[in-house]
Scaffold this motif. Structure first.
Motif, PDB file in Angstrom:
ATOM      1  N   MET A   1      42.343  97.036  81.833  1.00  0.00           N
ATOM      2  CA  MET A   1      41.213  96.375  81.200  1.00  0.00           C
ATOM      3  C   MET A   1      41.720  95.640  79.960  1.00  0.00           C
ATOM      4  O   MET A   1      42.527  96.168  79.204  1.00  0.00           O
ATOM      5  N   SER A   2      41.222  94.435  79.755  1.00  0.00           N
ATOM      6  CA  SER A   2      41.694  93.623  78.638  1.00  0.00           C
ATOM      7  C   SER A   2      41.078  94.078  77.314  1.00  0.00           C
ATOM      8  O   SER A   2      40.003  94.684  77.275  1.00  0.00           O
ATOM      9  N   ASN A   3      41.759  93.768  76.228  1.00  0.00           N
ATOM     10  CA  ASN A   3      41.244  94.051  74.898  1.00  0.00           C
ATOM     11  C   ASN A   3      39.922  93.324  74.672  1.00  0.00           C
ATOM     12  O   ASN A   3      39.009  93.850  74.040  1.00  0.00           O
ATOM     13  N   GLU A   4      39.805  92.096  75.208  1.00  0.00           N
ATOM     14  CA  GLU A   4      38.574  91.332  75.051  1.00  0.00           C
ATOM     15  C   GLU A   4      37.389  92.046  75.690  1.00  0.00           C
ATOM     16  O   GLU A   4      36.296  92.080  75.125  1.00  0.00           O
ATOM     17  N   ILE A   5      37.600  92.633  76.861  1.00  0.00           N
ATOM     18  CA  ILE A   5      36.533  93.404  77.516  1.00  0.00           C
ATOM     19  C   ILE A   5      36.175  94.606  76.655  1.00  0.00           C
ATOM     20  O   ILE A   5      34.988  94.917  76.472  1.00  0.00           O
ATOM     21  N   ASN A   6      37.177  95.290  76.104  1.00  0.00           N
ATOM     22  CA  ASN A   6      36.894  96.437  75.235  1.00  0.00           C
ATOM     23  C   ASN A   6      36.034  96.040  74.042  1.00  0.00           C
ATOM     24  O   ASN A   6      35.115  96.763  73.650  1.00  0.00           O
ATOM     25  N   VAL A   7      36.332  94.879  73.449  1.00  0.00           N
ATOM     26  CA  VAL A   7      35.552  94.397  72.302  1.00  0.00           C
ATOM     27  C   VAL A   7      34.105  94.156  72.726  1.00  0.00           C
ATOM     28  O   VAL A   7      33.161  94.575  72.041  1.00  0.00           O
ATOM     29  N   VAL A   8      33.910  93.498  73.857  1.00  0.00           N
ATOM     30  CA  VAL A   8      32.549  93.206  74.333  1.00  0.00           C
ATOM     31  C   VAL A   8      31.815  94.499  74.695  1.00  0.00           C
ATOM     32  O   VAL A   8      30.624  94.648  74.385  1.00  0.00           O
ATOM     33  N   GLU A   9      32.493  95.429  75.312  1.00  0.00           N
ATOM     34  CA  GLU A   9      31.851  96.719  75.612  1.00  0.00           C
ATOM     35  C   GLU A   9      31.437  97.430  74.325  1.00  0.00           C
ATOM     36  O   GLU A   9      30.354  98.030  74.262  1.00  0.00           O
ATOM     37  N   SER A  10      32.252  97.352  73.296  1.00  0.00           N
ATOM     38  CA  SER A  10      31.898  97.948  72.000  1.00  0.00           C
ATOM     39  C   SER A  10      30.699  97.230  71.384  1.00  0.00           C
ATOM     40  O   SER A  10      29.822  97.865  70.778  1.00  0.00           O
ATOM     41  N   PHE A  11      30.658  95.904  71.527  1.00  0.00           N
ATOM     42  CA  PHE A  11      29.540  95.109  71.016  1.00  0.00           C
ATOM     43  C   PHE A  11      28.244  95.521  71.711  1.00  0.00           C
ATOM     44  O   PHE A  11      27.218  95.757  71.060  1.00  0.00           O
ATOM     45  N   ILE A  12      28.288  95.650  73.031  1.00  0.00           N
ATOM     46  CA  ILE A  12      27.111  96.074  73.797  1.00  0.00           C
ATOM     47  C   ILE A  12      26.708  97.492  73.402  1.00  0.00           C
ATOM     48  O   ILE A  12      25.512  97.782  73.235  1.00  0.00           O
ATOM     49  N   ALA A  13      27.677  98.378  73.221  1.00  0.00           N
ATOM     50  CA  ALA A  13      27.367  99.756  72.816  1.00  0.00           C
ATOM     51  C   ALA A  13      26.671  99.768  71.450  1.00  0.00           C
ATOM     52  O   ALA A  13      25.718 100.531  71.239  1.00  0.00           O
ATOM     53  N   ALA A  14      27.122  98.916  70.520  1.00  0.00           N
ATOM     54  CA  ALA A  14      26.482  98.829  69.206  1.00  0.00           C
ATOM     55  C   ALA A  14      25.055  98.301  69.340  1.00  0.00           C
ATOM     56  O   ALA A  14      24.136  98.782  68.660  1.00  0.00           O
ATOM     57  N   ILE A  15      24.856  97.323  70.225  1.00  0.00           N
ATOM     58  CA  ILE A  15      23.506  96.812  70.487  1.00  0.00           C
ATOM     59  C   ILE A  15      22.642  97.935  71.053  1.00  0.00           C
ATOM     60  O   ILE A  15      21.507  98.143  70.610  1.00  0.00           O
ATOM     61  N   ASN A  16      23.173  98.676  72.006  1.00  0.00           N
ATOM     62  CA  ASN A  16      22.395  99.749  72.630  1.00  0.00           C
ATOM     63  C   ASN A  16      22.105 100.897  71.662  1.00  0.00           C
ATOM     64  O   ASN A  16      21.136 101.634  71.868  1.00  0.00           O
ATOM     65  N   ARG A  17      22.911 101.040  70.626  1.00  0.00           N
ATOM     66  CA  ARG A  17      22.620 102.021  69.574  1.00  0.00           C
ATOM     67  C   ARG A  17      21.657 101.433  68.543  1.00  0.00           C
ATOM     68  O   ARG A  17      21.247 102.111  67.614  1.00  0.00           O
ATOM     69  N   ARG A  18      21.364 100.115  68.711  1.00  0.00           N
ATOM     70  CA  ARG A  18      20.488  99.391  67.795  1.00  0.00           C
ATOM     71  C   ARG A  18      20.974  99.533  66.357  1.00  0.00           C
ATOM     72  O   ARG A  18      20.220  99.857  65.452  1.00  0.00           O
ATOM     73  N   SER A  19      22.274  99.241  66.182  1.00  0.00           N
ATOM     74  CA  SER A  19      22.927  99.379  64.883  1.00  0.00           C
ATOM     75  C   SER A  19      23.406  98.023  64.362  1.00  0.00           C
ATOM     76  O   SER A  19      24.525  97.601  64.666  1.00  0.00           O
ATOM     77  N   PRO A  20      22.587  97.339  63.560  1.00  0.00           N
ATOM     78  CA  PRO A  20      23.018  96.052  63.008  1.00  0.00           C
ATOM     79  C   PRO A  20      24.340  96.136  62.239  1.00  0.00           C
ATOM     80  O   PRO A  20      25.145  95.209  62.306  1.00  0.00           O
ATOM     81  N   ALA A  21      24.583  97.241  61.556  1.00  0.00           N
ATOM     82  CA  ALA A  21      25.841  97.387  60.804  1.00  0.00           C
ATOM     83  C   ALA A  21      27.038  97.402  61.749  1.00  0.00           C
ATOM     84  O   ALA A  21      28.050  96.738  61.494  1.00  0.00           O
ATOM     85  N   GLU A  22      26.946  98.134  62.840  1.00  0.00           N
ATOM     86  CA  GLU A  22      28.036  98.169  63.822  1.00  0.00           C
ATOM     87  C   GLU A  22      28.221  96.809  64.485  1.00  0.00           C
ATOM     88  O   GLU A  22      29.350  96.367  64.708  1.00  0.00           O
ATOM     89  N   ILE A  23      27.103  96.172  64.818  1.00  0.00           N
ATOM     90  CA  ILE A  23      27.176  94.848  65.431  1.00  0.00           C
ATOM     91  C   ILE A  23      27.869  93.887  64.477  1.00  0.00           C
ATOM     92  O   ILE A  23      28.753  93.128  64.862  1.00  0.00           O
ATOM     93  N   SER A  24      27.493  93.936  63.202  1.00  0.00           N
ATOM     94  CA  SER A  24      28.074  93.066  62.183  1.00  0.00           C
ATOM     95  C   SER A  24      29.586  93.236  62.100  1.00  0.00           C
ATOM     96  O   SER A  24      30.331  92.257  61.991  1.00  0.00           O
ATOM     97  N   ASN A  25      30.038  94.472  62.171  1.00  0.00           N
ATOM     98  CA  ASN A  25      31.482  94.748  62.096  1.00  0.00           C
ATOM     99  C   ASN A  25      32.249  94.173  63.276  1.00  0.00           C
ATOM    100  O   ASN A  25      33.467  94.009  63.195  1.00  0.00           O
ATOM    101  N   LEU A  26      31.541  93.869  64.354  1.00  0.00           N
ATOM    102  CA  LEU A  26      32.182  93.327  65.554  1.00  0.00           C
ATOM    103  C   LEU A  26      32.019  91.819  65.693  1.00  0.00           C
ATOM    104  O   LEU A  26      32.453  91.237  66.678  1.00  0.00           O
ATOM    105  N   MET A  27      31.379  91.167  64.701  1.00  0.00           N
ATOM    106  CA  MET A  27      31.185  89.716  64.726  1.00  0.00           C
ATOM    107  C   MET A  27      32.182  89.038  63.790  1.00  0.00           C
ATOM    108  O   MET A  27      32.486  89.567  62.725  1.00  0.00           O
TER     109      MET A  27
END
Length: 159
Positions: A1-27
């Motif tokens: 699995m590519s690093n890019e996929i891992n980043v996007v999966e983490s972004f989706i996980a942060a969205i699903n946790r409804r955590s703007p702070a986590e989402i921000s850290n991934l933007m």
């Protein structure tokens, strides 16, 4: 699995946790969001506020990724989005929205530079209109015909 996929999966996980702070850290600082209506919003700070507002409107918002494909920095996600609109009637069953959706992400230096949503928001617009017909819409809640944080950080969309 590519690093890019891992980043996007983490972004989706942060969205699903409804955590703007986590989402921000991934933007990235110059992060760009494009909703399903083609509206463009940019800037990490602006979009962090947008996600915060979006989660107030859809307190149970969730993305289900069924397939994720990558081609270098470009990542495509296919799945669905769901959430219950917290409008005049509150987050009642009649305000539940579910739709197939796809997302296109561009990853740069381990962060999401671009997040673009593809979804048919017709049912969401109908549900929001029905909710608003039940009475005046609460201040600060203005529906959009798209999916995710939107212009002015006040709208509706599917992240």
């Amino acid at each position: 699995m590519s690093n890019e996929i891992n980043v996007v999966e983490s972004f989706i996980a942060a969205i699903n946790r409804r955590s703007p702070a986590e989402i921000s850290n991934l933007m990235t600082e110059d992060h760009t969001f494009i909703d399903s209506g083609g509206r463009v919003e940019s800037g990490r700070e602006h979009m962090t506020a947008g996600w915060d507002g979006y989660f107030r409107m859809f307190p149970d918002f969730r993305i289900v990724a069924e397939s994720i494909l990558a081609d270098g920095a470009l990542v495509a996600v296919f799945g669905s989005a769901s959430g219950t609109y917290n409008g005049k009637r509150g987050p009642v069953a009649e305000n539940r929205i579910e739709m197939p959706a796809a997302w296109r992400a561009v990853v740069e230096n381990g962060k999401v530079k671009r997040w673009q949503v593809y979804a048919d928001w017709t049912e969401g617009v109908r549900i929001i209109a029905q909710d608003q017909a039940a009475g005046d819409e609460p201040a600060g809640r203005q529906p959009r015909d798209s999916s995710g944080p939107v212009r002015g950080c006040r709208g509706v969309s599917t992240g």
